[in-house]
Design a protein around this motif. Structure first.
Motif, PDB file in Angstrom:
ATOM      1  N   SER A  18       0.932  -1.348   0.078  1.00  0.00           N
ATOM      2  CA  SER A  18       0.034   0.027   0.024  1.00  0.00           C
ATOM      3  C   SER A  18       0.898   1.184   0.043  1.00  0.00           C
ATOM      4  CB  SER A  18      -0.942  -0.108   1.135  1.00  0.00           C
ATOM      5  OG  SER A  18      -1.624  -1.101   1.389  1.00  0.00           O
ATOM      6  N   ILE A  19       0.571   2.183  -0.772  1.00  0.00           N
ATOM      7  CA  ILE A  19       1.243   3.646  -0.716  1.00  0.00           C
ATOM      8  C   ILE A  19       0.081   4.621  -0.055  1.00  0.00           C
ATOM      9  CG2 ILE A  19       2.256   5.315  -2.284  1.00  0.00           C
ATOM     10  CD1 ILE A  19       3.457   2.306  -2.471  1.00  0.00           C
ATOM     11  N   GLU A  20       0.610   5.139   1.094  1.00  0.00           N
ATOM     12  CA  GLU A  20      -0.232   5.916   1.849  1.00  0.00           C
ATOM     13  C   GLU A  20       0.186   7.517   1.633  1.00  0.00           C
ATOM     14  OE1 GLU A  20      -0.351   4.437   5.999  1.00  0.00           O
ATOM     15  OE2 GLU A  20      -1.342   2.584   5.420  1.00  0.00           O
ATOM     16  N   ILE A  21      -0.586   8.262   1.321  1.00  0.00           N
ATOM     17  CA  ILE A  21      -0.129   9.731   1.103  1.00  0.00           C
ATOM     18  C   ILE A  21      -0.471  10.367   2.285  1.00  0.00           C
ATOM     19  CG2 ILE A  21      -0.083   9.634  -1.422  1.00  0.00           C
ATOM     20  CD1 ILE A  21      -2.898  11.274  -1.163  1.00  0.00           C
ATOM     21  N   GLY A  22      -1.226   9.884   3.296  1.00  0.00           N
ATOM     22  CA  GLY A  22      -1.636  10.557   4.462  1.00  0.00           C
ATOM     23  C   GLY A  22      -2.845   9.721   5.152  1.00  0.00           C
ATOM     24  N   THR A  23      -2.891  10.213   6.226  1.00  0.00           N
ATOM     25  CA  THR A  23      -4.133   9.467   6.893  1.00  0.00           C
ATOM     26  C   THR A  23      -5.004  10.820   7.733  1.00  0.00           C
ATOM     27  OG1 THR A  23      -2.656   9.348   9.152  1.00  0.00           O
ATOM     28  CG2 THR A  23      -3.035   7.299   7.437  1.00  0.00           C
ATOM     29  N   THR A  24      -6.135  10.553   8.257  1.00  0.00           N
ATOM     30  CA  THR A  24      -7.053  11.398   8.943  1.00  0.00           C
ATOM     31  C   THR A  24      -7.913  10.734   9.735  1.00  0.00           C
ATOM     32  OG1 THR A  24      -7.970  13.617   8.956  1.00  0.00           O
ATOM     33  CG2 THR A  24      -8.598  11.606   7.298  1.00  0.00           C
ATOM     34  N   LYS A  25      -8.538  11.349  10.939  1.00  0.00           N
ATOM     35  CA  LYS A  25      -9.464  10.806  11.811  1.00  0.00           C
ATOM     36  C   LYS A  25     -10.805  11.707  11.522  1.00  0.00           C
ATOM     37  CE  LYS A  25      -7.057   8.104  15.150  1.00  0.00           C
ATOM     38  NZ  LYS A  25      -7.520   7.148  15.935  1.00  0.00           N
ATOM     39  N   ARG A  26     -11.971  11.087  11.143  1.00  0.00           N
ATOM     40  CA  ARG A  26     -13.194  11.767  11.196  1.00  0.00           C
ATOM     41  C   ARG A  26     -14.298  11.184  11.970  1.00  0.00           C
ATOM     42  NH1 ARG A  26     -10.379  15.209   9.851  1.00  0.00           N
ATOM     43  NH2 ARG A  26     -10.032  16.389   7.795  1.00  0.00           N
ATOM     44  N   LYS A  27     -15.025  11.618  12.418  1.00  0.00           N
ATOM     45  CA  LYS A  27     -16.271  11.117  12.971  1.00  0.00           C
ATOM     46  C   LYS A  27     -17.182  10.547  12.124  1.00  0.00           C
ATOM     47  CE  LYS A  27     -16.288  14.604  16.726  1.00  0.00           C
ATOM     48  NZ  LYS A  27     -16.753  15.945  17.100  1.00  0.00           N
ATOM     49  N   ILE A  28     -18.019   9.613  12.642  1.00  0.00           N
ATOM     50  CA  ILE A  28     -18.892   8.999  11.727  1.00  0.00           C
ATOM     51  C   ILE A  28     -19.887   9.785  11.062  1.00  0.00           C
ATOM     52  CG2 ILE A  28     -20.855   7.005  11.780  1.00  0.00           C
ATOM     53  CD1 ILE A  28     -19.303   5.577  13.860  1.00  0.00           C
ATOM     54  N   ARG A  29     -20.279  10.722  11.673  1.00  0.00           N
ATOM     55  CA  ARG A  29     -21.203  11.746  11.322  1.00  0.00           C
ATOM     56  C   ARG A  29     -20.691  12.454  10.101  1.00  0.00           C
ATOM     57  NH1 ARG A  29     -20.258  15.065  15.364  1.00  0.00           N
ATOM     58  NH2 ARG A  29     -21.517  14.174  16.501  1.00  0.00           N
ATOM     59  N   ASP A  30     -19.356  12.743  10.236  1.00  0.00           N
ATOM     60  CA  ASP A  30     -18.763  13.529   9.121  1.00  0.00           C
ATOM     61  C   ASP A  30     -18.607  12.500   7.695  1.00  0.00           C
ATOM     62  OD1 ASP A  30     -18.327  15.536  10.620  1.00  0.00           O
ATOM     63  OD2 ASP A  30     -16.379  15.115  11.245  1.00  0.00           O
ATOM     64  N   ILE A  31     -18.337  11.447   8.091  1.00  0.00           N
ATOM     65  CA  ILE A  31     -18.239  10.235   7.038  1.00  0.00           C
ATOM     66  C   ILE A  31     -19.359  10.104   6.224  1.00  0.00           C
ATOM     67  CG2 ILE A  31     -17.507   7.906   6.365  1.00  0.00           C
ATOM     68  CD1 ILE A  31     -15.314   8.015   8.684  1.00  0.00           C
ATOM     69  N   MET A  32     -20.545  10.001   6.895  1.00  0.00           N
ATOM     70  CA  MET A  32     -21.909   9.621   6.405  1.00  0.00           C
ATOM     71  C   MET A  32     -22.308  10.811   5.544  1.00  0.00           C
ATOM     72  SD  MET A  32     -22.462   6.599   7.303  1.00  0.00           S
ATOM     73  CE  MET A  32     -23.825   6.496   6.647  1.00  0.00           C
ATOM     74  N   ASN A  33     -21.481  12.057   5.878  1.00  0.00           N
ATOM     75  CA  ASN A  33     -21.947  13.406   5.030  1.00  0.00           C
ATOM     76  C   ASN A  33     -21.381  13.533   3.947  1.00  0.00           C
ATOM     77  OD1 ASN A  33     -24.149  14.203   6.473  1.00  0.00           O
ATOM     78  ND2 ASN A  33     -22.787  15.235   8.160  1.00  0.00           N
ATOM     79  N   PHE A  34     -20.086  12.642   3.717  1.00  0.00           N
ATOM     80  CA  PHE A  34     -19.301  12.778   2.293  1.00  0.00           C
ATOM     81  C   PHE A  34     -20.226  12.788   1.181  1.00  0.00           C
ATOM     82  CE2 PHE A  34     -14.861  10.590   3.844  1.00  0.00           C
ATOM     83  CZ  PHE A  34     -14.831  11.541   4.820  1.00  0.00           C
ATOM     84  N   THR A  35     -19.776  13.578   0.219  1.00  0.00           N
ATOM     85  CA  THR A  35     -20.663  13.663  -0.872  1.00  0.00           C
ATOM     86  C   THR A  35     -19.326  13.637  -2.135  1.00  0.00           C
ATOM     87  OG1 THR A  35     -20.764  16.009  -1.044  1.00  0.00           O
ATOM     88  CG2 THR A  35     -22.683  14.470  -0.096  1.00  0.00           C
ATOM     89  N   SER A  36     -19.684  13.504  -3.511  1.00  0.00           N
ATOM     90  CA  SER A  36     -18.733  13.737  -4.429  1.00  0.00           C
ATOM     91  C   SER A  36     -18.242  15.204  -4.322  1.00  0.00           C
ATOM     92  CB  SER A  36     -19.588  13.598  -5.889  1.00  0.00           C
ATOM     93  OG  SER A  36     -18.684  13.977  -6.864  1.00  0.00           O
ATOM     94  N   GLY A  37     -17.281  15.515  -4.168  1.00  0.00           N
ATOM     95  CA  GLY A  37     -16.520  16.736  -4.265  1.00  0.00           C
ATOM     96  C   GLY A  37     -16.062  17.119  -2.743  1.00  0.00           C
TER      97      GLY A  37
END
Length: 92
Positions: free
Chosen positions: A16-35
């Motif tokens: 795997s090639i990892e350019i970086g990581t982050t932590k997000r709350k489930i609420r934020d991930i569920m709000n991901f949209t295109s863009g």
């Protein structure tokens, strides 16, 4: 052990090639949209991590080869540890 090491050398591993990581709350991930833009913990231009079977083994720089991305390894940090972990998995 020489024959065992020869067998290990032919085992395919996940790279795997990892350019970086982050932590997000489930609420934020569920709000991901295109863009949606997800900010990572690394600055632009910082070396990326090369991870084999979940273990960091090297750092590198992103390169473009024809129309594909690649990685130029700049520093090896963990191949001995990787071999040790594979050997212990074989005996365990």
């Amino acid at each position: 052990m020489g024959n065992n090491m020869d067998l290990i050398m032919n085992v395919p591993l996940d790279v795997s090639i990892e350019i970086g990581t982050t932590k997000r709350k489930i609420r934020d991930i569920m709000n991901f949209t295109s863009g949606t833009v997800v900010e990572l913990d690394k600055q632009a231009g910082a070396p990326i991590d090369i991870v084999v079977n979940g273990q960091l083994i090297a750092h590198g720089d992103v390169v473009v080869i024809d129309d594909n991305f690649g990685v130029r390894i700049t520093e090896i940090v963990g191949t001995k540890e990787l071999l040790n972990s594979l050997s212990s998995q074989e005996t365990g």
